[in-house]
Write a protein that holds these residues in place. Structure first.
Motif, PDB file in Angstrom:
ATOM      1  N   LEU A  59       0.844  -1.269   0.018  1.00 43.58           N
ATOM      2  CA  LEU A  59       0.093   0.081  -0.123  1.00 43.58           C
ATOM      3  C   LEU A  59       0.861   1.351   0.101  1.00 43.58           C
ATOM      4  N   ALA A  60       1.737   1.157   0.746  1.00 45.81           N
ATOM      5  CA  ALA A  60       2.839   2.438   0.883  1.00 45.81           C
ATOM      6  C   ALA A  60       3.535   2.603  -0.429  1.00 45.81           C
ATOM      7  N   LYS A  62       2.167   2.107  -3.323  1.00 42.69           N
ATOM      8  CA  LYS A  62       1.288   2.582  -4.350  1.00 42.69           C
ATOM      9  C   LYS A  62       1.375   4.273  -4.169  1.00 42.69           C
ATOM     10  N   ASN A  63       1.758   4.794  -3.235  1.00 42.36           N
ATOM     11  CA  ASN A  63       1.892   6.089  -2.812  1.00 42.36           C
ATOM     12  C   ASN A  63       3.095   6.618  -3.827  1.00 42.36           C
ATOM     13  N   CYS A  64       3.071   8.128  -4.064  1.00 46.35           N
ATOM     14  CA  CYS A  64       4.164   8.598  -4.691  1.00 46.35           C
ATOM     15  C   CYS A  64       4.983   9.349  -3.455  1.00 46.35           C
ATOM     16  N   SER A  65       6.221   8.762  -2.901  1.00 45.69           N
ATOM     17  CA  SER A  65       6.894   9.180  -1.865  1.00 45.69           C
ATOM     18  C   SER A  65       7.496  10.274  -2.508  1.00 45.69           C
ATOM     19  N   LEU A  66       7.786  11.521  -1.528  1.00 44.71           N
ATOM     20  CA  LEU A  66       8.678  12.519  -1.895  1.00 44.71           C
ATOM     21  C   LEU A  66       9.939  12.274  -1.827  1.00 44.71           C
ATOM     22  N   LEU A  73       5.484  21.975  -3.147  1.00 51.72           N
ATOM     23  CA  LEU A  73       4.046  22.254  -2.496  1.00 51.72           C
ATOM     24  C   LEU A  73       3.873  22.351  -1.013  1.00 51.72           C
ATOM     25  N   LEU A 271       5.348  14.950   6.740  1.00 50.50           N
ATOM     26  CA  LEU A 271       4.127  15.198   6.165  1.00 50.50           C
ATOM     27  C   LEU A 271       3.020  14.225   6.519  1.00 50.50           C
ATOM     28  N   TYR A 273       0.857  12.486   5.088  1.00 49.20           N
ATOM     29  CA  TYR A 273      -0.382  12.677   4.447  1.00 49.20           C
ATOM     30  C   TYR A 273      -1.501  13.251   5.471  1.00 49.20           C
TER      31      TYR A 273
ATOM     32  N   GLY B  96       6.828   5.585   1.865  1.00 45.71           N
ATOM     33  CA  GLY B  96       5.293   5.796   1.249  1.00 45.71           C
ATOM     34  C   GLY B  96       4.247   6.407   1.790  1.00 45.71           C
ATOM     35  N   PHE B  97       4.292   6.364   3.140  1.00 44.07           N
ATOM     36  CA  PHE B  97       3.316   6.951   4.089  1.00 44.07           C
ATOM     37  C   PHE B  97       3.745   8.261   4.799  1.00 44.07           C
ATOM     38  N   VAL B 100       4.464  11.641   2.373  1.00 44.11           N
ATOM     39  CA  VAL B 100       3.495  12.215   1.164  1.00 44.11           C
ATOM     40  C   VAL B 100       2.725  13.270   1.660  1.00 44.11           C
ATOM     41  N   GLN B 104      -0.910  16.379  -2.445  1.00 41.16           N
ATOM     42  CA  GLN B 104      -0.592  15.808  -3.620  1.00 41.16           C
ATOM     43  C   GLN B 104      -1.770  15.254  -4.244  1.00 41.16           C
ATOM     44  N   ASP B 107      -4.102  10.396  -7.343  1.00 42.30           N
ATOM     45  CA  ASP B 107      -3.346   9.216  -7.950  1.00 42.30           C
ATOM     46  C   ASP B 107      -2.104   9.028  -7.278  1.00 42.30           C
ATOM     47  N   CYS B 108      -1.424  10.104  -6.545  1.00 39.95           N
ATOM     48  CA  CYS B 108      -0.210   9.869  -5.790  1.00 39.95           C
ATOM     49  C   CYS B 108      -0.515   9.248  -4.332  1.00 39.95           C
ATOM     50  N   SER B 109      -1.689   9.174  -3.868  1.00 36.92           N
ATOM     51  CA  SER B 109      -2.001   8.860  -2.780  1.00 36.92           C
ATOM     52  C   SER B 109      -3.040   7.708  -2.524  1.00 36.92           C
ATOM     53  N   GLN B 110      -3.193   6.639  -3.677  1.00 39.23           N
ATOM     54  CA  GLN B 110      -4.072   5.692  -3.688  1.00 39.23           C
ATOM     55  C   GLN B 110      -3.846   4.604  -2.645  1.00 39.23           C
ATOM     56  N   GLY B 111      -2.340   4.489  -2.360  1.00 39.32           N
ATOM     57  CA  GLY B 111      -2.202   3.343  -1.194  1.00 39.32           C
ATOM     58  C   GLY B 111      -2.830   4.066   0.200  1.00 39.32           C
ATOM     59  N   SER B 112      -2.621   5.430   0.350  1.00 36.85           N
ATOM     60  CA  SER B 112      -3.112   5.895   1.714  1.00 36.85           C
ATOM     61  C   SER B 112      -4.491   5.771   1.780  1.00 36.85           C
ATOM     62  N   LEU B 113      -5.326   6.151   0.699  1.00 34.64           N
ATOM     63  CA  LEU B 113      -6.637   6.358   0.643  1.00 34.64           C
ATOM     64  C   LEU B 113      -7.272   4.641   0.690  1.00 34.64           C
ATOM     65  N   GLN B 114      -6.616   3.806   0.173  1.00 27.77           N
ATOM     66  CA  GLN B 114      -7.051   2.350   0.241  1.00 27.77           C
ATOM     67  C   GLN B 114      -6.936   1.985   1.551  1.00 27.77           C
ATOM     68  N   LEU B 115      -5.890   2.250   2.143  1.00 31.00           N
ATOM     69  CA  LEU B 115      -6.077   1.846   3.700  1.00 31.00           C
ATOM     70  C   LEU B 115      -7.045   2.402   4.609  1.00 31.00           C
ATOM     71  N   LEU B 312     -11.153  11.236  -2.445  1.00 27.70           N
ATOM     72  CA  LEU B 312     -11.992  11.948  -1.433  1.00 27.70           C
ATOM     73  C   LEU B 312     -13.073  12.720  -1.857  1.00 27.70           C
TER      74      LEU B 312
END
Lengths: 448, 483
Positions: A59-60, A62-66, A73, A271, A273, B96-97, B100, B104, B107-115, B312
């Motif tokens: 899952l991690a 799948k995100n775009c890590s900075l 931003l 950050l 999220y 990845g957690f 982020v 963003q 599409d950059c946070s699909q993993g967080s949203l899925q969780l 969201l």
């Protein structure tokens, strides 16, 4: 067996025997039969640590890590560098597995760092007292406004549109519940419209709230705005400030601010999220017994030894119940510790140096990005580390082009401010390099 | 280093540094040239100067003055101080957690949203609710979010007369404080002699001004409100709604669900039931679940799924608005979901069983020594009313003496309806040996109270500080270091 449940089946049997029951099921005999859940909960059964790790890592990923991108931003959350000492300390289980320090004898670690945090926040803001923290910057704005209403027994709150849109939304949610009025004052040339504010402020005004730097990164003239706010009788002047900007900017306490709040995320908090972050609040002494949240004070123990305790709890829900100053019952504990360590690690010289680098790099970026004239400043006003640029191209298109070059572009201001069409808010922290800024400029120039 | 007693300010020395930044690589301008002087602070900052070694030693020494769940048994009633699994701490730190930005693109946070989506679904199933928001930052924050849902419901129906919230006298202080903060006045209903909601008192309290009832079940005495269905009818028939305070959810997972009992809205404390650390006071997380008819009022954004895409959803025109910045304490949500996955549906059910087993064990073993107001089956915690023998020794003295024996004391003087309350919640993560050790210490203290009351009144004897003077702290507040 489950790794977090130590009982063996013989332990269970022994205990059942001691309490005079035959089965685990009988432990729930006090729940009426028609309320007993007689089927398994509808989600998968337990997994091994390896499976859990693999899944969460997927899952991690799948995100775009900075880690793999360059971030320009901001808009309320900032990509600052986090010194490694912070995680080393907050990972100590004596800190993270403890509870609110109700038993001071075995919580001096927690109460002492909160006392240090309160001191650091007071010293940075130039205020008299600070609490042990609140949930985040937005709820801190709301708590400050409610405190101003409670102390003045008035119900009108004036808030600048330069205050973060999320904070204003939180404020409105709570104001509605308490039948308080929220009036918004507009923006003129990038700052709070002082003339409009002057017309709005009256003796019915409980609070005037501004943000500095404001949501557009622009510096507000706190001193003048405070003078306007104080034309109202017993009106509290509230400023939501960036703790990072306090590395170089004048202290709000020297500018007539009564209640200082802010978002502490820039102080060593990832950050993540959007949370957990850290709200802070510091005030003049006259609000001391009206503050929401935990407060730590110094005292002595029976042997005369310096010690620290939670104090002034006559304000709080567990004592005062419906007459409490707020319903808040926790603080941001571990994040308060992170911010404390950040402030002492950077210290006297370092916080100024980081803030200076942010300002220098942001102004360098501003010059590079506006050089050709394709992107123009939305406002012609002094700023700290964030600035807004407008162009003929839509923010979506710009941010897509940047994303293709592994750059996270700025914030599309039209999402919350429809009047600022095709305007993007860029943030530049000390982490950005000259090369990254130049790449941003060149990709932006290349957009057709 | 037990005697280490310095504040960070007292070890500061001019010239020390604990950081090093890369050299500024853009052309440096005079600061006054980019930011007008009238905005700039000319003075030095009033912050300490220390080395990195100083920072680490100082805070490591402070940590040694603390007691955590990893140190030992922490039977703090109502707080569910269960073990905080280490995989949780690892997972929430995946890049990845942590790295982020909340703004963003989706599409950059699909993993967080899925969780978040999967966690919402699981929490809904456990509570028997239809919809969930993960936005609230803590239990009390969840409470006010839930009460605002109730308010929005009445208002949408044009019913503006419902200005009262009913709470039992055994409720957590946050319940009345929350209701007041949400603009309600409070009606307190007394408990009956069995420690349960008095149905007659409740019937007398409800009316067309009732917005709702806030209830913990099992209640703060650890007792299951067996008349809950009748309680629900009384409130619903009067036009009010039922709020479930999830502080005690650790007692009933997989065995009973608030949604089936008639509750309309609930909050969870992920830092209690779902093993996320208490962090010395926070950050926690207080998700709120509700029945479908309240879903339109949830705070925005709501995490939803469309086909394979998570998003969201801000399109909730009747939403109460936002209750905090961004979307919630995401880092805490990761920990809670790691726990849910590790325990699974079977493990969570088991956790409640053992939590209840342990509380009843302690009740049985200590009831000859400590006064038990209601001797009946308890759920996850048990409340005693001080020592059985009258010898002048108070609950506070017992608590302080427990420190000498190396235990964190129970919650004391709560609930308020029990004068000398000591509220013991062992949780499921303690071994029989640990619990037996605690029981032995409690019995020993009860015996000490008979033979040497004075020694208990001056306890603790073996801690780094002893009974700090709280009265003086409040009377002459010293809230920061003045040098």
């Amino acid at each position: 067996m489950f790794p977090y449940i130590p009982h063996t089946s013989s332990d269970e049997q022994e205990i059942l025997q001691t309490i005079g029951l035959n089965s685990i099921d009988q432990l729930f005999d006090d729940i009426p039969e028609d309320l007993r859940l007689r089927k398994p909960l509808n989600f998968p059964t337990s997994k091994s640590e390896l499976e859990v790790r693999t899944y969460l890592k997927s899952l991690a990923d799948k995100n775009c890590s900075l880690d793999d991108l360059t971030c320009f931003l901001g808009a309320g959350a900032y990509d600052h560098y986090i010194p490694s000492v912070i995680d080393a300390i907050i990972s100590r289980s004596e800190f993270y597995t403890s509870y609110t320090p109700y038993q001071p004898e075995i919580s001096q670690g927690t109460v002492q760092y909160i006392f240090e945090f309160q001191t650091l926040i007071c010293n940075l803001t130039g205020m008299d007292v600070a609490n042990a923290s609140l949930y985040d910057g937005g709820t801190a704005v709301m708590e400050a406004a409610l405190m101003a209403c409670a102390t003045s027994r008035k119900g009108e709150i004036i808030v600048s549109k330069g205050v973060s849109p999320d904070a204003r939304k939180v404020l409105k949610t709570y104001a509605h519940a308490q039948k308080l009025t929220v009036v918004e004052v507009g923006i003129k040339d990038g700052v709070t419209d002082a003339e409009e504010l002057e017309k709005l402020v009256s003796d019915d005004t409980a609070a005037v709230i501004v943000q500095n730097p404001n949501f557009f990164g622009v510096l507000e003239d706190l001193e003048s705005l405070g003078e306007v706010a104080h034309k109202g009788k017993k009106t509290s002047f509230i400023a939501s400030v960036s703790p990072m900007a306090l590395g170089i900017l004048k202290k709000p306490g020297d500018l007539g601010v009564d209640i200082v709040v802010g978002e502490g995320q820039p102080l060593g908090i990832p950050l993540s999220y959007g949370g957990p972050y850290l709200g802070f609040m510091a005030t003049k002494e006259k609000y001391m017994r009206k503050l929401p949240g935990r407060i730590v004070g110094e005292t002595v123990d029976v042997d005369g030894k310096r010690s620290f305790v939670l104090t002034l709890s006559a304000r709080e829900q567990h004592i005062r119940r419906e007459k409490a100053t707020s319903n808040i019952c926790s603080n941001q504990g571990l994040n308060t510790l992170a911010a404390t360590i950040y402030m002492v690690t950077l210290g006297k010289e370092g916080l100024r140096e980081v803030a200076t680098q942010c300002a220098q790099k942001a102004h360098y970026a501003f010059n590079q990005l506006t050089k050709s004239g394709k992107y123009q400043p939305l406002f012609d006003k002094p700023f700290f580390m964030e600035f807004a640029l407008k162009s003929d191209t839509s923010p979506d298109e710009i941010n897509r082009a940047l994303r293709n070059k592994n750059i996270v572009g700025g914030y599309d201001l039209s999402k919350e401010y429809p009047q600022y069409e095709n305007a993007i808010l860029y943030a530049v922290t000390e982490k950005r390099t000259k090369a990254e800024i130049e790449k941003l400029a060149s990709v932006l120039e290349g957009i057709k | 280093m037990k005697d280490y007693d310095k504040l960070i300010f007292e070890i500061s020395k001019p010239g020390r540094k604990a950081y090093k930044l890369p050299p500024l690589d853009v052309e440096e301008q005079d600061l006054g040239a980019i930011i007008p002087k009238e905005f700039l602070n000319e003075e030095k900052l009033d912050l300490p100067e220390v080395s990195e070694v100083d920072v680490i030693r100082h805070y490591t020494n402070l940590s040694n003055k603390n007691y955590g769940v990893d140190t030992g048994f922490y039977p703090l009633g109502s707080c569910t101080m269960k073990y905080n699994p280490k995989i949780n701490e690892e997972a929430c730190r995946y890049s990845g957690f942590t790295n982020v930005h909340p703004l963003q693109s989706e599409d950059c946070s699909q993993g967080s949203l899925q969780l978040m989506y999967e966690l919402q679904k699981t929490l809904c199933e456990i509570a028997g609710m239809d919809k969930m928001t993960l936005q609230p930052a803590a239990g009390a924050h969840g409470e006010i979010t839930g009460v605002m849902l109730i308010k929005a419901y009445h208002e949408k129906r044009g019913d503006f007369n419902r200005n009262k919230i009913i709470v039992p006298d055994s409720a957590h202080g946050t319940n009345p404080a929350t209701a007041a903060m949400a603009g309600y006045s409070i009606i307190e209903v007394k408990s009956n002699k069995n420690g349960l909601v008095d149905l007659e008192a409740l019937r007398a309290a409800v009316g067309d001004d009732t917005a709702g009832l806030m209830l913990t079940n099992p209640n703060t005495l650890g007792l299951f409100e067996k008349d809950i269905k009748e309680i629900a009818s009384i409130v619903h028939d009067a036009g009010g709604l039922l709020y479930y305070d999830g502080a005690n959810m650790n007692a009933i997972m997989g065995h009973a669900r608030p949604g089936d009992m008639g509750f309309d809205v609930i909050h969870y404390n992920l830092h209690k039931t779902f093993s996320t650390p208490h962090g010395g006071g926070g950050p926690g997380a207080g998700p709120v679940g509700c029945k479908e008819f309240l879903a339109e009022f949830l705070p925005v954004p709501v995490v939803e799924k469309d086909g394979d895409r998570y998003f969201l959803n801000y399109d909730y025109p009747n939403s109460i608005g936002k209750v905090k910045d961004f979307y919630g304490h995401f880092g805490i949500l990761v920990r809670a979901y790691a726990y849910v996955l590790s325990m699974g549906s079977d493990g969570l059910k088991k956790a409640s069983e053992i939590a209840v087993l342990n509380a009843n064990y302690i009740k049985e073993k200590l009831k000859d020594y400590y006064y038990l107001p209601v001797d009946t089956l308890v759920k996850h915690e048990v409340v005693f009313d001080g020592l059985k023998e009258e010898n002048g020794v108070t609950t506070l003295d017992v608590a302080k003496r427990l420190l000498d024996y190396g235990y964190h004391p129970p919650t004391v003087y709560f609930p308020l309806i029990v004068n000398e309350a000591m509220m013991i919640e062992p949780t499921e993560t303690e071994s029989k040996e640990t619990i037996d050790g605690f029981i032995d210490a409690m019995i020993k203290i009860a015996k000490e109270a008979d033979t040497d009351a004075e020694m208990l009144k001056t306890a603790p004897h073996d801690t780094i500080v002893r009974r700090p003077d709280e009265t003086q702290a409040a009377r002459n507040p010293v809230l920061k270091y003045e040098g």
